[in-house]
Design a protein around this motif. Structure first.
Motif, PDB file in Angstrom:
ATOM      1  N   THR A  22      20.514   8.982 -28.511  1.00 34.67           N
ATOM      2  CA  THR A  22      19.553   9.593 -27.604  1.00 34.67           C
ATOM      3  C   THR A  22      18.312  10.063 -28.344  1.00 34.67           C
ATOM      4  O   THR A  22      17.282  10.312 -27.732  1.00 34.67           O
ATOM      5  CB  THR A  22      20.182  10.799 -26.870  1.00 34.67           C
ATOM      6  OG1 THR A  22      20.650  11.740 -27.844  1.00 34.67           O
ATOM      7  CG2 THR A  22      21.326  10.374 -25.990  1.00 34.67           C
ATOM      8  N   VAL A  23      18.403  10.168 -29.660  1.00 28.46           N
ATOM      9  CA  VAL A  23      17.256  10.595 -30.448  1.00 28.46           C
ATOM     10  C   VAL A  23      16.375   9.416 -30.826  1.00 28.46           C
ATOM     11  O   VAL A  23      15.162   9.426 -30.608  1.00 28.46           O
ATOM     12  CB  VAL A  23      17.721  11.349 -31.722  1.00 28.46           C
ATOM     13  CG1 VAL A  23      16.524  11.637 -32.622  1.00 28.46           C
ATOM     14  CG2 VAL A  23      18.413  12.642 -31.343  1.00 28.46           C
ATOM     15  N   TRP A  24      16.987   8.348 -31.395  1.00 29.45           N
ATOM     16  CA  TRP A  24      16.156   7.256 -31.906  1.00 29.45           C
ATOM     17  C   TRP A  24      15.806   6.194 -30.869  1.00 29.45           C
ATOM     18  O   TRP A  24      14.744   5.567 -30.956  1.00 29.45           O
ATOM     19  CB  TRP A  24      16.830   6.589 -33.116  1.00 29.45           C
ATOM     20  CG  TRP A  24      18.191   5.964 -32.885  1.00 29.45           C
ATOM     21  CD1 TRP A  24      19.396   6.460 -33.273  1.00 29.45           C
ATOM     22  CD2 TRP A  24      18.485   4.718 -32.232  1.00 29.45           C
ATOM     23  NE1 TRP A  24      20.419   5.623 -32.893  1.00 29.45           N
ATOM     24  CE2 TRP A  24      19.884   4.525 -32.264  1.00 29.45           C
ATOM     25  CE3 TRP A  24      17.692   3.741 -31.626  1.00 29.45           C
ATOM     26  CZ2 TRP A  24      20.516   3.423 -31.708  1.00 29.45           C
ATOM     27  CZ3 TRP A  24      18.318   2.624 -31.066  1.00 29.45           C
ATOM     28  CH2 TRP A  24      19.703   2.478 -31.110  1.00 29.45           C
ATOM     29  N   LYS A  25      16.662   5.980 -29.881  1.00 31.30           N
ATOM     30  CA  LYS A  25      16.445   4.849 -28.980  1.00 31.30           C
ATOM     31  C   LYS A  25      15.143   4.943 -28.184  1.00 31.30           C
ATOM     32  O   LYS A  25      14.414   3.947 -28.070  1.00 31.30           O
ATOM     33  CB  LYS A  25      17.638   4.686 -28.036  1.00 31.30           C
ATOM     34  CG  LYS A  25      17.664   3.295 -27.363  1.00 31.30           C
ATOM     35  CD  LYS A  25      19.021   3.017 -26.743  1.00 31.30           C
ATOM     36  CE  LYS A  25      19.129   1.573 -26.299  1.00 31.30           C
ATOM     37  NZ  LYS A  25      20.476   1.261 -25.784  1.00 31.30           N
ATOM     38  N   PRO A  26      14.782   6.122 -27.603  1.00 35.99           N
ATOM     39  CA  PRO A  26      13.510   6.185 -26.868  1.00 35.99           C
ATOM     40  C   PRO A  26      12.309   5.847 -27.747  1.00 35.99           C
ATOM     41  O   PRO A  26      11.330   5.260 -27.269  1.00 35.99           O
ATOM     42  CB  PRO A  26      13.454   7.652 -26.397  1.00 35.99           C
ATOM     43  CG  PRO A  26      14.877   8.099 -26.376  1.00 35.99           C
ATOM     44  CD  PRO A  26      15.532   7.388 -27.520  1.00 35.99           C
ATOM     45  N   GLN A  27      12.377   6.179 -29.023  1.00 35.33           N
ATOM     46  CA  GLN A  27      11.263   5.885 -29.921  1.00 35.33           C
ATOM     47  C   GLN A  27      11.145   4.388 -30.192  1.00 35.33           C
ATOM     48  O   GLN A  27      10.043   3.841 -30.228  1.00 35.33           O
ATOM     49  CB  GLN A  27      11.435   6.648 -31.237  1.00 35.33           C
ATOM     50  CG  GLN A  27      11.441   8.155 -31.061  1.00 35.33           C
ATOM     51  CD  GLN A  27      11.613   8.864 -32.387  1.00 35.33           C
ATOM     52  OE1 GLN A  27      10.733   8.838 -33.235  1.00 35.33           O
ATOM     53  NE2 GLN A  27      12.744   9.512 -32.587  1.00 35.33           N
ATOM     54  N   VAL A  28      12.282   3.726 -30.378  1.00 35.13           N
ATOM     55  CA  VAL A  28      12.255   2.276 -30.611  1.00 35.13           C
ATOM     56  C   VAL A  28      11.788   1.548 -29.348  1.00 35.13           C
ATOM     57  O   VAL A  28      10.981   0.614 -29.417  1.00 35.13           O
ATOM     58  CB  VAL A  28      13.650   1.768 -31.045  1.00 35.13           C
ATOM     59  CG1 VAL A  28      13.612   0.258 -31.284  1.00 35.13           C
ATOM     60  CG2 VAL A  28      14.109   2.483 -32.307  1.00 35.13           C
ATOM     61  N   VAL A  29      12.292   1.977 -28.191  1.00 35.49           N
ATOM     62  CA  VAL A  29      11.870   1.360 -26.923  1.00 35.49           C
ATOM     63  C   VAL A  29      10.367   1.539 -26.724  1.00 35.49           C
ATOM     64  O   VAL A  29       9.653   0.605 -26.324  1.00 35.49           O
ATOM     65  CB  VAL A  29      12.647   1.964 -25.734  1.00 35.49           C
ATOM     66  CG1 VAL A  29      12.036   1.498 -24.409  1.00 35.49           C
ATOM     67  CG2 VAL A  29      14.116   1.574 -25.809  1.00 35.49           C
ATOM     68  N   ALA A  30       9.855   2.738 -27.022  1.00 33.92           N
ATOM     69  CA  ALA A  30       8.424   2.999 -26.865  1.00 33.92           C
ATOM     70  C   ALA A  30       7.606   2.107 -27.787  1.00 33.92           C
ATOM     71  O   ALA A  30       6.548   1.585 -27.403  1.00 33.92           O
ATOM     72  CB  ALA A  30       8.134   4.467 -27.165  1.00 33.92           C
ATOM     73  N   ALA A  31       8.084   1.901 -29.008  1.00 32.66           N
ATOM     74  CA  ALA A  31       7.367   1.041 -29.951  1.00 32.66           C
ATOM     75  C   ALA A  31       7.330  -0.395 -29.444  1.00 32.66           C
ATOM     76  O   ALA A  31       6.304  -1.082 -29.553  1.00 32.66           O
ATOM     77  CB  ALA A  31       8.031   1.108 -31.320  1.00 32.66           C
TER      78      ALA A  31
END
Length: 214
Positions: free
Chosen positions: A148-157
């Motif tokens: 839940t911490v890293w996935k939104p950042q990768v999706v946003a990238a």
């Protein structure tokens, strides 16, 4: 530091109020909810946070100390300034913000105008452990998972590179199926590179399949 103001409400605007302190008018920025409880000519007390800049001194006012505490903690997130922190409090109650930060619920923060998936992911990442729900007698909240911490950042990238959120999420899951250790480490840059590499390999495989049919 100015911890609070107590005085007569001299003015209430759309985003600010003026509190008369024995003849001195102090202007403070506040959420619509806080401003809505102020009445002209009546005494009021606002907890405050003073933001010091090279060219300005700006006061932000809050209905209670909990609201001010959440505001101050939000300011610790890189890229979140006082206006954006105040916007978060305008949309969500302090306890809802605590719960979202504690559980890694980045979608709660994307409901705030001006906050996209990338910033929301950074908020839950940097607030992990800093905001804990009060919840006396309430059921315990689930622990913050790495995904839940890293996935939104990768999706946003990936969406910034042109993929849809659905395609980005699916590609990340398939790429990590080949390299499960990356998910445990939670390194955003490494996961992004692995996903893009998987997409390149998948594209090559698709091209080979078309070539063989030809």
């Amino acid at each position: 530091m100015i911890s609070f103001l107590r005085g007569t409400v001299a003015h209430v605007g759309l985003s600010t109020a003026v509190i008369d302190l024995n003849g001195a008018g102090m202007s403070v920025f506040a959420t619509p909810q806080t401003l809505g409880h102020l009445k002209l000519g009546e005494e009021a007390k606002l907890f405050t946070s003073l933001i010091v800049r090279e060219d300005s001194l700006t006061l932000f006012g809050f209905a209670d100390d909990d609201e001010r505490e959440v505001f101050d903690v939000l300011l610790s997130v890189s890229g979140v300034g006082p206006r954006l922190a105040l916007a978060v409090l305008a949309v969500h109650e302090p306890e809802a913000i605590r719960v979202a930060a504690h559980t890694g619920d980045s979608k709660t923060f994307t409901k705030v105008p001006g906050i996209g998936p990338k910033v929301a992911g950074r908020i839950v990442l940097e607030l992990a452990g800093k905001l804990v729900p009060h919840g006396t007698g309430a059921a315990p909240t689930p622990a913050l998972s790495a995904e839940t911490v890293w996935k939104p950042q990768v999706v946003a990238a990936m969406t910034s590179l042109g993929w849809s959120e659905k395609d980005a999420t699916g590609s990340i899951d398939k790429a990590l199926a080949d390299s499960p250790g990356l998910a445990e480490d939670g390194n955003v840059a490494q996961i992004l590179r692995a996903t893009l590499r998987w997409l390149g390999q998948d594209g090559a495989r698709a091209g080979n399949r078309v070539g063989s049919r030809g």
